[in-house]
Scaffold this active site. Structure first.
Site, mmCIF file in Angstrom:
data_model
loop_
_atom_site.group_PDB
_atom_site.id
_atom_site.type_symbol
_atom_site.label_atom_id
_atom_site.label_comp_id
_atom_site.label_asym_id
_atom_site.label_seq_id
_atom_site.Cartn_x
_atom_site.Cartn_y
_atom_site.Cartn_z
ATOM 1 N N GLU A 129 -27.766 -33.614 29.366
ATOM 2 C CA GLU A 129 -27.267 -34.990 29.384
ATOM 3 C C GLU A 129 -28.411 -35.997 29.246
ATOM 4 O O GLU A 129 -28.375 -37.072 29.823
ATOM 5 C CB GLU A 129 -26.473 -35.238 30.671
ATOM 6 C CG GLU A 129 -25.124 -35.860 30.494
ATOM 7 C CD GLU A 129 -24.751 -36.109 29.065
ATOM 8 O OE1 GLU A 129 -24.137 -35.222 28.483
ATOM 9 O OE2 GLU A 129 -25.052 -37.182 28.512
HETATM 10 C C1 LIG Z 1 -27.255 -25.132 30.435
HETATM 11 C C2 LIG Z 1 -27.183 -26.186 29.375
HETATM 12 C C3 LIG Z 1 -25.983 -26.850 29.160
HETATM 13 C C4 LIG Z 1 -25.892 -27.809 28.155
HETATM 14 N N1 LIG Z 1 -24.669 -28.403 27.887
HETATM 15 C C5 LIG Z 1 -24.532 -29.162 26.763
HETATM 16 C C6 LIG Z 1 -23.249 -29.620 26.331
HETATM 17 O O1 LIG Z 1 -22.225 -29.370 26.964
HETATM 18 N N2 LIG Z 1 -23.180 -30.335 25.177
HETATM 19 C C7 LIG Z 1 -24.265 -30.624 24.436
HETATM 20 O O2 LIG Z 1 -24.127 -31.265 23.399
HETATM 21 N N3 LIG Z 1 -25.509 -30.213 24.814
HETATM 22 C C8 LIG Z 1 -25.663 -29.495 25.966
HETATM 23 N N4 LIG Z 1 -26.905 -29.043 26.353
HETATM 24 C C9 LIG Z 1 -28.051 -29.421 25.568
HETATM 25 C C10 LIG Z 1 -28.930 -30.437 26.308
HETATM 26 O O3 LIG Z 1 -28.300 -31.680 26.377
HETATM 27 C C11 LIG Z 1 -30.282 -30.465 25.583
HETATM 28 O O4 LIG Z 1 -30.929 -29.254 25.887
HETATM 29 C C12 LIG Z 1 -31.128 -31.656 26.000
HETATM 30 O O5 LIG Z 1 -30.554 -32.853 25.544
HETATM 31 C C13 LIG Z 1 -32.560 -31.558 25.474
HETATM 32 O O6 LIG Z 1 -32.598 -31.214 24.116
HETATM 33 P P1 LIG Z 1 -33.506 -30.000 23.642
HETATM 34 O O7 LIG Z 1 -33.167 -28.825 24.480
HETATM 35 O O8 LIG Z 1 -33.350 -29.849 22.180
HETATM 36 O O9 LIG Z 1 -34.957 -30.418 24.007
HETATM 37 P P2 LIG Z 1 -35.931 -31.321 23.108
HETATM 38 O O10 LIG Z 1 -35.190 -32.511 22.608
HETATM 39 O O11 LIG Z 1 -36.594 -30.456 22.118
HETATM 40 O O12 LIG Z 1 -36.976 -31.796 24.198
HETATM 41 C C14 LIG Z 1 -38.081 -30.998 24.622
HETATM 42 C C15 LIG Z 1 -39.011 -31.866 25.479
HETATM 43 O O13 LIG Z 1 -39.473 -32.967 24.686
HETATM 44 C C16 LIG Z 1 -39.170 -34.194 25.329
HETATM 45 N N5 LIG Z 1 -38.796 -35.201 24.327
HETATM 46 C C17 LIG Z 1 -38.030 -35.029 23.222
HETATM 47 N N6 LIG Z 1 -37.907 -36.191 22.574
HETATM 48 C C18 LIG Z 1 -38.563 -37.120 23.276
HETATM 49 C C19 LIG Z 1 -38.791 -38.525 23.116
HETATM 50 N N7 LIG Z 1 -38.259 -39.214 22.114
HETATM 51 N N8 LIG Z 1 -39.541 -39.163 24.057
HETATM 52 C C20 LIG Z 1 -40.080 -38.476 25.100
HETATM 53 N N9 LIG Z 1 -39.900 -37.168 25.284
HETATM 54 C C21 LIG Z 1 -39.150 -36.487 24.400
HETATM 55 C C22 LIG Z 1 -38.011 -33.898 26.246
HETATM 56 O O14 LIG Z 1 -37.939 -34.808 27.339
HETATM 57 C C23 LIG Z 1 -38.323 -32.472 26.699
HETATM 58 O O15 LIG Z 1 -39.193 -32.496 27.780
HETATM 59 C C24 LIG Z 1 -27.033 -28.121 27.385
HETATM 60 C C25 LIG Z 1 -28.234 -27.460 27.631
HETATM 61 C C26 LIG Z 1 -28.318 -26.492 28.580
HETATM 62 C C27 LIG Z 1 -29.608 -25.760 28.765
#
Ligand SMILES: Cc1cc2nc3c(=O)[nH]c(=O)nc-3n(C[C@H](O)[C@H](O)[C@H](O)COP(=O)(O)OP(=O)(O)OC[C@H]3O[C@@H](n4cnc5c(N)ncnc54)[C@H](O)[C@@H]3O)c2cc1C
Length: 592
Positions: free
Chosen positions: A437
């Site tokens: 989220e």
């Molecule tokens: C158990 C679980 C349940 C989930 N449920 C859902 C769901 O129901 N629906 C759904 O759509 N998604 C869901 N997600 C996905 C979740 O919302 C994403 O994992 C999350 O938004 C982060 O995206 P990412 O994993 O691609 O990480 P990334 O976006 O790759 O981020 C990696 C790191 O980089 C940092 N970062 C990235 N961009 C920036 C920026 N612009 N500025 C500063 N820091 C940054 C982040 O803070 C993080 O520390 C779920 C994930 C998990 C693990």
């Protein structure tokens, strides 16, 4: 392993005095609802959370979920729980009565949700996303779409999911690739979504997916994203369940915590394309999805509070039970609760939980005012306050939950590290909260960027001014002079932080990004303390409040001011440090 006893005294107190339920009930929308009715409902919800939900927490963790023959299966205990949850009407607390909801204030639903989440965090995501989906449908759906789908979501007979994330599109939703191809008055959806919470299961007759996708030919980036409603099973004009749609879970993730929440890879359009219905206008999907996301952010922040409460109760039980060493004033070997360092940890847990509850319940009230207040200006003011507080509830409360559940493990010593006591489960479960989220980094950017720079700090300034006035009045109350002084000093630090963001944003390309997290933590720490102090002030001056409860509130706010609030100095120092320090080592030098 302890069960869960809902802290009804603090929940009812916060609902009454931080959410301001009397004022909410005076709004026309809630005509005829009495505070006494609400206390009874909260009591019932507490019993349900304690007796029915909480006992499933460990079973869910141990048994998890599995994908078999294309079906996502959860333990029988969770299926029974969900059937009871829906049958008893808990899904529909704040739902619109026109569509089968109870029509109670969101502030009340917030209190109920806290207890559901404390009972079983992983399960609670199912009702949470269903509720948030219903809100998005109500806000952006056509009358025909609402007639067909809304009441089943509000009652919980069907469930809802939120599908944003794709392998290349996590925090950056501009990179969403899922395609929507027009097909008459509907669309065919093709693509893969990952990490979808409760993406598939057999607990409800139908699942309504809320999906971000890009209509063919739409502009690149966020301006080309649309929002679709994609049912697992087609629904006829008469509401009857029809054919299986072309959307399936292709795997479930194995993960650190929340084991009983299925986290699914969802495939759309392996055959002819999943039939989807546009919600709102084409290319306005991200803004519309924010209706769902903002509610989910508040819900996840509340999960931070909820899992912390569970970890705290468990730590209290263990600290009373475990005998180790000698302590002043205790004959013989003492239960560890008598050691000052254990008390320090319990007070860190308790005072921060109470601060989180005070902030979260204050924010929840703004949902009701923003929808139902009589004047447009009042509604807008509530919307602005809610928008300001949302990244604090999500970002700060979830960061706190990691500290608090970790303290829960620490109080158990070695028994916390082994799985047997259950302390480790809360720590593992809490770990996702700062990630999904919108990560803490994303919440911090939102708070520093849109919520502070966006209006040059005006809404935050209004909140600081209100809390300053509160602190000034608190200074006249016996026993709260020191608390009032600390809070006023904390508010000065927050004001300095906000001014730095506004003044220095352009001073370095990384200025806001390097400061944002510490700025969000500064704000959470100070606002948490201020709302907790407000609670202590009300508890101490309201004669209807039990003196033991009031004395405990004064004690937790004094502890918070002495042990937690001083961290605000550190957050301010770090956020105002030269951003060049953070960026000094070039990216290439981090290569392995
Ligand atoms: C158990 C679980 C349940 C989930 N449920 C859902 C769901 O129901 N629906 C759904 O759509 N998604 C869901 N997600 C996905 C979740 O919302 C994403 O994992 C999350 O938004 C982060 O995206 P990412 O994993 O691609 O990480 P990334 O976006 O790759 O981020 C990696 C790191 O980089 C940092 N970062 C990235 N961009 C920036 C920026 N612009 N500025 C500063 N820091 C940054 C982040 O803070 C993080 O520390 C779920 C994930 C998990 C693990």
């Amino acid at each position: 392993m302890s069960n869960y006893a809902p802290p009804l005294d603090d929940i009812n107190f916060c609902l009454r005095h931080l959410s301001g339920i009397d004022e909410i009930l005076s709004l026309d929308a809630f005509d005829g609802i009495e505070v006494a009715d609400l206390e009874q409902i909260i009591g019932e919800a507490g019993r349900f959370a304690r007796d029915v939900i909480a006992p499933t927490n460990v079973i869910g963790d141990q048994q998890g979920v599995r994908l078999e023959d294309g079906k996502v299966l959860v333990p029988d205990a969770i299926a029974d729980l969900h059937a009871q949850f829906v049958a008893n009407g808990w899904q529909s607390v704040a739902g619109n009565p026109e569509f089968g909801g109870m029509g109670l204030p969101s502030a009340v639903a917030n209190a109920v949700s806290e207890m559901v989440e404390t009972g079983n965090l992983a399960y609670s995501l199912l009702p949470m996303l269903t509720h948030d989906g219903a809100i998005a449908l109500e806000a952006h759906g056509t009358e025909e779409q609402k007639a067909r789908f809304l009441s089943k979501l509000i009652t919980g007979e069907w469930s809802g999911t939120m599908l944003l994330t794709e392998p290349q599109a996590g925090s950056d939703l501009a990179a969403v690739k899922t395609r929507a191809v027009p097909d008459g008055d509907r669309y065919r959806i093709f693509g893969t979504k990952i990490f979808i919470t409760w993406g598939d299961h057999e607990l409800s007759e139908n699942i309504i997916h809320f999906v971000l996708a890009r209509v063919e030919g739409a502009p690149e980036g966020v301006r080309g994203i649309s929002m679709f409603l994609v049912p697992k099973f087609e629904v006829g004009d008469d509401g009857a369940i029809g054919e299986r749609n072309d959307v399936r879970a292709t795997s479930v993730e194995h993960k650190l915590g929340i084991h009983v929440s299925p986290t699914c890879v969802m495939s759309f359009g392996d055959d002819d394309g999943a039939i989807g219905y546009l919600l709102g206008e084409e290319n306005k999907g991200l803004a519309n999805m924010f209706t769902m996301m903002n509610h989910a952010r508040l819900g996840v922040g509340l999960q931070g509070l909820a899992v912390s409460e569970r970890a705290y109760q468990q730590a209290c039980a263990y600290a009373n039970d475990r005998v180790q060493g000698k302590a002043p004033g205790v004959e013989g070997r003492a239960p560890i609760i008598h050691h000052a360092d254990v008390r320090r940890m319990l007070m860190l847990m308790r005072s921060q939980i109470e601060a989180m509850r005070a902030v979260a319940y204050s924010a929840a009230a703004e949902i009701d005012h923003s929808h139902h207040a009589s004047g447009e200006e009042t509604r807008q003011a509530a919307e602005a306050r809610l928008s300001l507080l949302t990244p604090i509830v999500k970002g700060w409360c979830t960061e706190k939950s990691e500290e608090i559940t970790s303290l829960g493990v620490q109080i158990h010593g070695g028994m916390g590290y082994v799985e047997e006591t259950g302390a480790a489960q809360h720590y593992r479960d809490a770990r996702i909260l700062t990630i999904y989220e919108g990560t803490s980094g994303i919440q911090a950017n939102d708070f520093a960027g849109r919520k502070t720079l966006g209006d040059e700090g005006r809404e935050l300034g209004r909140l600081i001014a209100e809390l300053r006035e509160m602190a000034q009045e608190l200074g006249n109350q016996q026993g709260l002079g020191d608390v009032a002084k600390s809070i006023s000093e904390g508010l000065d630090l927050l004001e300095k932080g906000a001014r730095w963001i506004v003044d220095k944003a352009m001073s370095h390309p990384a200025a806001v990004g390097a400061a944002a997290f510490n700025y969000m933590m500064l704000a959470g720490t100070v606002l948490g303390g201020a709302y907790l102090a407000k609670a202590a002030g009300i508890a101490s001056s309201d004669e209807s409040v039990d003196e033991e409860f009031a004395a405990a509130k004064r004690a937790t706010s004094a502890f918070y001011c002495a042990h937690v609030l001083p961290r605000a100095h550190g957050y301010l120092a770090a956020m105002t440090a030269d951003p060049g320090i953070t960026m000094a080592i070039p990216a290439e030098a981090f290569a392995d």
